[in-house]
Design a protein around this motif. Structure first.
Motif, PDB file in Angstrom:
ATOM      1  N   ALA A 102       0.839  -1.201   0.000  1.00  0.00           N
ATOM      2  CA  ALA A 102       0.000   0.000   0.000  1.00  0.00           C
ATOM      3  C   ALA A 102       0.868   1.243   0.000  1.00  0.00           C
ATOM      4  O   ALA A 102       2.024   1.220   0.414  1.00  0.00           O
ATOM      5  N   LEU A 103       0.243   2.338  -0.445  1.00  0.00           N
ATOM      6  CA  LEU A 103       0.930   3.625  -0.534  1.00  0.00           C
ATOM      7  C   LEU A 103      -0.077   4.726  -0.268  1.00  0.00           C
ATOM      8  O   LEU A 103      -1.213   4.659  -0.720  1.00  0.00           O
ATOM      9  N   ARG A 104       0.360   5.744   0.467  1.00  0.00           N
ATOM     10  CA  ARG A 104      -0.414   6.980   0.637  1.00  0.00           C
ATOM     11  C   ARG A 104       0.375   8.091  -0.042  1.00  0.00           C
ATOM     12  O   ARG A 104       1.341   8.617   0.526  1.00  0.00           O
TER      13      ARG A 104
ATOM     14  N   GLU B 291       4.345   4.095   3.188  1.00  0.00           N
ATOM     15  CA  GLU B 291       4.288   2.863   2.410  1.00  0.00           C
ATOM     16  C   GLU B 291       4.177   1.672   3.336  1.00  0.00           C
ATOM     17  O   GLU B 291       4.581   1.727   4.502  1.00  0.00           O
ATOM     18  N   LEU B 292       3.652   0.579   2.770  1.00  0.00           N
ATOM     19  CA  LEU B 292       3.489  -0.650   3.533  1.00  0.00           C
ATOM     20  C   LEU B 292       3.691  -1.815   2.579  1.00  0.00           C
ATOM     21  O   LEU B 292       3.108  -1.838   1.495  1.00  0.00           O
ATOM     22  N   GLU B 293       4.540  -2.759   2.943  1.00  0.00           N
ATOM     23  CA  GLU B 293       4.703  -3.994   2.182  1.00  0.00           C
ATOM     24  C   GLU B 293       4.931  -5.105   3.184  1.00  0.00           C
ATOM     25  O   GLU B 293       5.935  -5.097   3.905  1.00  0.00           O
TER      26      GLU B 293
ATOM     27  N   GLN C 181      -2.689  -2.753  10.056  1.00  0.00           N
ATOM     28  CA  GLN C 181      -1.775  -1.701   9.601  1.00  0.00           C
ATOM     29  C   GLN C 181      -2.293  -1.040   8.321  1.00  0.00           C
ATOM     30  O   GLN C 181      -2.192   0.175   8.160  1.00  0.00           O
ATOM     31  N   LEU C 182      -2.865  -1.840   7.418  1.00  0.00           N
ATOM     32  CA  LEU C 182      -3.440  -1.293   6.189  1.00  0.00           C
ATOM     33  C   LEU C 182      -4.591  -0.356   6.527  1.00  0.00           C
ATOM     34  O   LEU C 182      -4.698   0.734   5.961  1.00  0.00           O
TER      35      LEU C 182
END
Length: 123
Positions: free
Chosen positions: A32-34, A40-42, A57-58
């Motif tokens: 995910a990205l904002r 960011e999240l991976e 977290q998402l």
């Protein structure tokens, strides 16, 4: 010089092992990205406990977002999330599905799916 404003979107994608006759579909990774915050999240999600934590977290990353953006969100990612974790706040956000926008952007291309390098034969 002013920096242009970024839309308050949550861009995300799920990697999923498809369902079989004896197993439901399983999320194995999410990203995910904002764009407005640069966050960011991976995350790999090899177990149900890790998946629950990753989805939390998402959902946190989506706080303050105005909409969701992703490829095949409406037919794939959102139904999967809703079936497994219906309480996620991000599920209440409007969604823009790039799969449905693809024919507008590329009307002469009959294939409106993403090409995935790992599925290409390079012989």
């Amino acid at each position: 010089m002013a920096v242009p404003a970024q839309p308050k979107s949550l861009v995300f994608d799920l990697e999923v092992v498809p369902a079989t006759a004896d197993q439901p579909a399983r999320i194995i990774k999410l990203g995910a990205l904002r764009p407005d915050t640069g966050a960011e999240l991976e995350l790999d999600t090899p177990s149900p406990q890790r998946l629950d934590a990753a989805l939390g977290q998402l959902d946190q990353l989506g706080e303050g977002a105005s909409f969701l953006l992703g490829h095949n969100l409406l037919a794939h990612d959102l139904p999967l999330l809703e079936a497994g974790t219906p309480g996620l706040a991000l599920l209440r956000l409007p969604a823009i599905d790039t799969l449905r926008l693809s024919p507008l952007a590329f009307p002469h291309n009959p294939y409106h799916r993403l090409a995935k390098d790992f599925k290409l034969i390079r012989a």
